[in-house]
Scaffold this motif. Structure first.
Motif, PDB file in Angstrom:
ATOM      1  N   ALA A 356       0.849  -1.195   0.000  1.00 42.04           N
ATOM      2  CA  ALA A 356       0.000   0.000   0.000  1.00 42.04           C
ATOM      3  C   ALA A 356       0.881   1.241   0.000  1.00 42.04           C
ATOM      4  CB  ALA A 356      -0.918   0.013   1.225  1.00 42.04           C
ATOM      5  N   THR A 357       0.310   2.364  -0.415  1.00 48.16           N
ATOM      6  CA  THR A 357       0.984   3.665  -0.351  1.00 48.16           C
ATOM      7  C   THR A 357       0.092   4.641   0.416  1.00 48.16           C
ATOM      8  OG1 THR A 357       0.010   4.444  -2.435  1.00 48.16           O
ATOM      9  CG2 THR A 357       2.105   3.264  -2.577  1.00 48.16           C
ATOM     10  N   ASP A 358       0.725   5.595   1.123  1.00 44.54           N
ATOM     11  CA  ASP A 358      -0.073   6.590   1.827  1.00 44.54           C
ATOM     12  C   ASP A 358      -0.145   7.884   1.013  1.00 44.54           C
ATOM     13  OD1 ASP A 358       2.232   8.140   2.323  1.00 44.54           O
ATOM     14  OD2 ASP A 358       2.430   7.483   4.399  1.00 44.54           O
ATOM     15  N   ASN A 359      -0.667   8.951   1.609  1.00 46.68           N
ATOM     16  CA  ASN A 359      -0.914  10.186   0.869  1.00 46.68           C
ATOM     17  C   ASN A 359       0.322  11.062   0.700  1.00 46.68           C
ATOM     18  OD1 ASN A 359      -3.529   9.320   0.803  1.00 46.68           O
ATOM     19  ND2 ASN A 359      -4.318  10.848   2.217  1.00 46.68           N
ATOM     20  N   PHE A 360       1.471  10.600   1.187  1.00 52.42           N
ATOM     21  CA  PHE A 360       2.707  11.357   1.032  1.00 52.42           C
ATOM     22  C   PHE A 360       3.796  10.546   0.331  1.00 52.42           C
ATOM     23  CE2 PHE A 360       0.415  13.706   4.178  1.00 52.42           C
ATOM     24  CZ  PHE A 360       0.776  15.034   3.963  1.00 52.42           C
ATOM     25  N   GLY A 361       3.403   9.443  -0.315  1.00 52.25           N
ATOM     26  CA  GLY A 361       4.334   8.686  -1.136  1.00 52.25           C
ATOM     27  C   GLY A 361       5.117   7.611  -0.415  1.00 52.25           C
ATOM     28  N   PHE A 362       4.854   7.359   0.864  1.00 51.07           N
ATOM     29  CA  PHE A 362       5.517   6.273   1.575  1.00 51.07           C
ATOM     30  C   PHE A 362       4.856   4.944   1.200  1.00 51.07           C
ATOM     31  CE2 PHE A 362       6.280  10.096   4.006  1.00 51.07           C
ATOM     32  CZ  PHE A 362       7.629  10.011   4.319  1.00 51.07           C
ATOM     33  N   VAL A 363       5.651   3.877   1.180  1.00 55.46           N
ATOM     34  CA  VAL A 363       5.190   2.579   0.687  1.00 55.46           C
ATOM     35  C   VAL A 363       5.316   1.549   1.801  1.00 55.46           C
ATOM     36  CG1 VAL A 363       5.339   0.957  -1.233  1.00 55.46           C
ATOM     37  CG2 VAL A 363       6.197   3.286  -1.521  1.00 55.46           C
ATOM     38  N   TYR A 364       4.353   0.619   1.867  1.00 57.71           N
ATOM     39  CA  TYR A 364       4.291  -0.359   2.940  1.00 57.71           C
ATOM     40  C   TYR A 364       4.033  -1.752   2.367  1.00 57.71           C
ATOM     41  CZ  TYR A 364       3.481   4.110   5.196  1.00 57.71           C
ATOM     42  OH  TYR A 364       3.593   5.424   5.577  1.00 57.71           O
ATOM     43  N   ALA A 365       4.703  -2.761   2.919  1.00 53.87           N
ATOM     44  CA  ALA A 365       4.543  -4.137   2.459  1.00 53.87           C
ATOM     45  C   ALA A 365       4.287  -5.044   3.657  1.00 53.87           C
ATOM     46  CB  ALA A 365       5.793  -4.606   1.717  1.00 53.87           C
ATOM     47  N   VAL A 366       3.460  -6.076   3.471  1.00 53.38           N
ATOM     48  CA  VAL A 366       3.218  -7.079   4.504  1.00 53.38           C
ATOM     49  C   VAL A 366       3.253  -8.462   3.871  1.00 53.38           C
ATOM     50  CG1 VAL A 366       1.850  -5.583   5.999  1.00 53.38           C
ATOM     51  CG2 VAL A 366       0.703  -6.938   4.246  1.00 53.38           C
ATOM     52  N   TRP A 367       3.597  -9.457   4.683  1.00 53.66           N
ATOM     53  CA  TRP A 367       3.603 -10.851   4.247  1.00 53.66           C
ATOM     54  C   TRP A 367       3.515 -11.738   5.483  1.00 53.66           C
ATOM     55  CZ3 TRP A 367       7.695  -7.553   4.238  1.00 53.66           C
ATOM     56  CH2 TRP A 367       8.845  -7.907   4.949  1.00 53.66           C
ATOM     57  N   SER A 368       3.373 -13.040   5.270  1.00 51.04           N
ATOM     58  CA  SER A 368       3.232 -13.986   6.365  1.00 51.04           C
ATOM     59  C   SER A 368       4.175 -15.158   6.164  1.00 51.04           C
ATOM     60  CB  SER A 368       1.784 -14.498   6.440  1.00 51.04           C
ATOM     61  OG  SER A 368       1.687 -15.628   7.284  1.00 51.04           O
ATOM     62  N   ASP A 369       4.667 -15.723   7.280  1.00 53.90           N
ATOM     63  CA  ASP A 369       5.409 -16.984   7.209  1.00 53.90           C
ATOM     64  C   ASP A 369       4.610 -18.112   7.864  1.00 53.90           C
ATOM     65  OD1 ASP A 369       5.663 -16.579   9.933  1.00 53.90           O
ATOM     66  OD2 ASP A 369       7.798 -16.092   9.867  1.00 53.90           O
ATOM     67  N   ASN A 370       3.310 -17.917   8.020  1.00 55.12           N
ATOM     68  CA  ASN A 370       2.344 -18.827   8.622  1.00 55.12           C
ATOM     69  C   ASN A 370       2.302 -18.709  10.137  1.00 55.12           C
ATOM     70  OD1 ASN A 370       0.839 -21.561   9.241  1.00 55.12           O
ATOM     71  ND2 ASN A 370       0.729 -21.298   7.023  1.00 55.12           N
ATOM     72  N   THR A 371       3.249 -17.994  10.722  1.00 55.11           N
ATOM     73  CA  THR A 371       3.222 -17.728  12.158  1.00 55.11           C
ATOM     74  C   THR A 371       3.200 -16.233  12.435  1.00 55.11           C
ATOM     75  OG1 THR A 371       4.413 -19.769  12.680  1.00 55.11           O
ATOM     76  CG2 THR A 371       4.455 -18.029  14.350  1.00 55.11           C
ATOM     77  N   ASN A 372       3.996 -15.491  11.700  1.00 51.28           N
ATOM     78  CA  ASN A 372       4.128 -14.058  11.918  1.00 51.28           C
ATOM     79  C   ASN A 372       3.562 -13.264  10.750  1.00 51.28           C
ATOM     80  OD1 ASN A 372       5.832 -14.402  14.360  1.00 51.28           O
ATOM     81  ND2 ASN A 372       7.292 -15.250  12.881  1.00 51.28           N
TER      82      ASN A 372
END
Length: 697
Positions: A356-372
């Motif tokens: 995802a991106t916010d309204n000021f151009g910062f970018v965010y990523a998420v993922w899972s390893d089945n526990t975290n």
């Protein structure tokens, strides 16, 4: 991942009557009978009562000419909130059942109910509009509807900015079936009607897992795997999603492709998440940047050896926003799971990585390893990323956690949603998640009862929220968004493979509205189906593992926005220096042959698009370009190509900038070779367009 229809049943009565649903949600246009009785939960301190979204129980096959019907489900729900606050939820039935859509628009629909549930309007099946019936909602509950649509394997929606004339945001929708590929359609009246579905919007036939995102009044991007190379193809639409012929690129660059490409039958290949556009309205230079997240092995050797997808990547295109018919991506690595970690052993293919991106151009990523559930951010438009941070906390620590999704807005306001169990272990492991259950035995409980489901894992929907998401150590607060246990047992993270439960399919989504509130749609199968007595007679108890259930879509939203959301600040920084300047060109000759290209000499990368309408012949470069060289005001390069969507071709291309010589606009030449002695050659001069070279020897 492509879904399948739930199944078939014999129906003695196929005539459905459209009647209002009675109950606490006041949902409208609901068919009867519905897949499950209306469910409205008690809600939580932070979230509205969980409400089921109505859909038909059966989809007849053959109408009045036959007694068969598909059993209807709605899984993999995706939600979007457009700039005017209209909430959309889309879900799939599975191939060839099509997709379903629900809408609540504050501009035209009733106000929220007293209990804060929303009076959604059921909008029927947009990928079936006008094909077998005379409308979208009219193709449900009719004995003349065959109960099928061109897709239903995967779905995605995207909302544009308001149209300058109608002031209504466009809504694009795509639906997947393997052949011919992706069906596209769009609505200009908030989902009440759709354009005739176009089943061939993908340029490459034979596709998998499409995603989309939109910006401005009519620009939409569509991404998908082509099954020939498993490259991530990207197309742009300038007409709101009716066609996707206005731009082409590929998200895996030539340097990353050896570690991430190739078909899964021979390589590990990759798993792609949703494409995302930087939508910021703060005049930040990043606006319009295009991001594509995917996971893959860490190197070519791991890819060839079928090793886990333990590294995360993002393809970034900063020239897609220029509007040219060809654009290019550069890939950056987000993370690599260390050897011995759950991510390295399980892989990060726990469907799906999200961005995802916010309204000021910062970018965010998420993922899972089945526990975290793991999070990282970028403050330089995707080039570098913070150290991975575990988001899940409290009761979800060390438990099974899957299906992460992320949304962002304001300045660092980030929300992450996922599905979490009440026990540790791999979500796919039946011995841990379904103790006492042996499906091969009649009764399915080893203790001789039919209630061993009481011992199974319980799953809930969780949301974590931060208002400083791009800080070095962001602070997340975790909430439980579901007001009941939504599923029990295993949860499959292996797509169509493996023996774990796929009743919820492969993901669910979260979106933020204009008031910075969290909106969550998710699949839920906790209610035993009304069809249980015919589908699993004698096994219809709430705790009976053999009771017949179907996944259906639910919705909840945050009751009040976080008061600490920051709406002012500075734009994300520019990427590090060192990205080479790009050559680019686009134009057409007197015969209407159209050419567009972009390239960089170091590292060698680029995209070529060429169309000869007289043949007809369409050429797209495949996995970048190679051999970029210069002579005076000319550039030449070569590479692999797809011709009319088929792989196995090679091209050589040259273009000259004639404007500096005063002898015209530009000239070009192209030669294409391929299977069975295929050969094509053409040269010409632009009558319109340009060629601009940024590097010369």
């Amino acid at each position: 991942m492509k879904g399948l229809v739930t199944g078939l049943c014999f129906a003695s009565l196929l005539l459905f009557v459209v009647v209002p649903v009675s109950g606490q949600t006041n949902e409208r246009n609901c068919p009867s009978p519905t897949a499950i009785p209306e469910f409205v939960g008690p809600g939580t301190a932070k979230f509205s009562p969980n409400q089921s979204l109505c859909l038909p129980q059966l989809a007849p096959i053959g109408g009045s000419f036959g007694p068969l019907a598909f059993i209807v489900q709605s899984v993999e729900p995706g939600d979007r909130v457009d700039p005017q606050g209209t909430v959309y939820v889309v879900s799939i039935r599975g191939v060839p059942g099509g997709v379903d859509l629900w809408r609540w628009a504050p501009a035209i629909d009733p106000r929220p109910n007293a209990n804060q549930t929303l009076p959604f309007k059921y909008e029927g099946q947009p990928d079936n509009c006008g094909i077998l019936t005379n409308g979208c909602a009219n193709n449900v509950g009719s004995t003349t509807n065959l109960g099928v649509a061109p897709g239903g394997g995967d779905a995605d929606i995207a909302a544009n900015a308001p149209d300058p004339l109608t002031h209504v945001p466009n809504l694009s929708l795509s639906s997947l079936t393997l052949a011919p590929g992706v069906t596209g359609t769009h609505s200009t009246n908030r989902g009440d009607s759709f354009s005739p579905p176009n089943p061939v919007v993908a340029l490459i036939p034979g596709d998998d897992r499409q995603w989309s995102d939109a910006i401005d009044p009519k620009t939409v991007y569509l991404v998908y795997h082509d099954v020939g190379t498993f490259e991530i193809d990207v197309q742009r639409s300038n007409d709101g999603g009716v066609t996707y012929l206005n731009g082409f690129g590929q998200a895996i660059d030539p340097q990353t492709f050896p570690a991430a490409g190739g078909v899964p039958a021979t390589n590990s290949a990759n798993l792609l998440g949703q494409v995302r556009i930087d939508h910021n309205e703060n005049s930040c230079p990043s606006r319009g940047d295009l991001y594509q997240i995917f996971v893959a092995p860490d190197n070519p050797q791991e890819n060839l050896g079928g090793r886990p997808l333990r590294s995360g990547y993002v393809g970034v295109s900063r020239d897609a926003k220029l509007g040219l018919p060809a654009f290019m991506f550069h890939d950056y690595k987000i993370f690599t799971s260390p050897t011995g970690s759950p991510g390295a052993s399980n892989g990060t293919a726990n469907i799906f990585p999200a961005l995802a991106t916010d309204n000021f151009g910062f970018v965010y990523a998420v993922w899972s390893d089945n526990t975290n559930i793991i999070f990282s951010s970028s403050s330089d438009r995707g080039a570098t990323w913070t150290a991975p941070l575990r988001v899940n906390q409290g009761r979800t620590t060390s438990m099974a956690n899957v299906f992460p999704w992320v949304a962002a807005d304001a300045n660092g306001h980030v929300v992450v949603a996922w599905l979490g169990a009440d026990r540790a272990g791999n979500s796919n492991d039946r011995s841990v998640m379904e103790p006492g259950h042996v499906a091969e035995q009649n009764g399915a409980c080893t203790d001789g009862t039919s209630t061993c489901m009481t011992k199974w894992a319980n799953w809930n929907v969780y949301v974590a929220e931060a208002v400083n998401g791009h800080a070095a150590a962001p602070a997340f607060t975790q909430f439980t968004a579901s007001d009941h246990v939504i599923h029990r047992g295993t949860v499959s993270t292996g797509g169509l493979g493996g023996g774990a439960d796929r009743s919820l399919a492969d993901f669910f989504q979260v979106a933020l509205d204009g008031q910075h509130r969290v909106n969550v749609s998710f699949a839920d199968d906790h209610v035993v189906s009304p069809l249980c007595s015919s589908q699993s007679p004698g096994h219809c108890g709430d705790d009976d593992p053999e009771s017949f259930r179907v996944g259906v879509s639910y919705f909840t939203r945050q009751l009040k926005a976080n008061a600490k959301v920051v709406t002012t600040g500075s734009c994300a920084g520019d990427p590090p220096q060192g990205i080479p300047a790009e050559d680019e060109g686009a134009g057409a000759d007197a015969n209407h042959d159209a050419v567009a290209f972009v390239d960089t000499p170091s590292p060698e990368n680029g995209t070529l698009v060429y169309n000869d309408p007289a043949m007809p012949l369409s050429v797209q470069s495949s996995v970048g370009v190679s051999g970029v060289s210069y002579s005076g005001s000319c550039v030449t390069f070569s590479g692999n190509a797809k011709v009319n969507g088929q792989v196995g071709y090679q091209f050589n291309f040259g273009a000259c900038d004639l404007s500096a010589l005063g002898t015209g606009i530009a000239s070009f030449s192209i030669a294409v070779t391929g299977p069975d002695g295929f050969y094509y050659q053409k040269s010409g001069s632009f009558t319109s367009g340009f060629v601009k070279l940024h590097a010369r020897l």
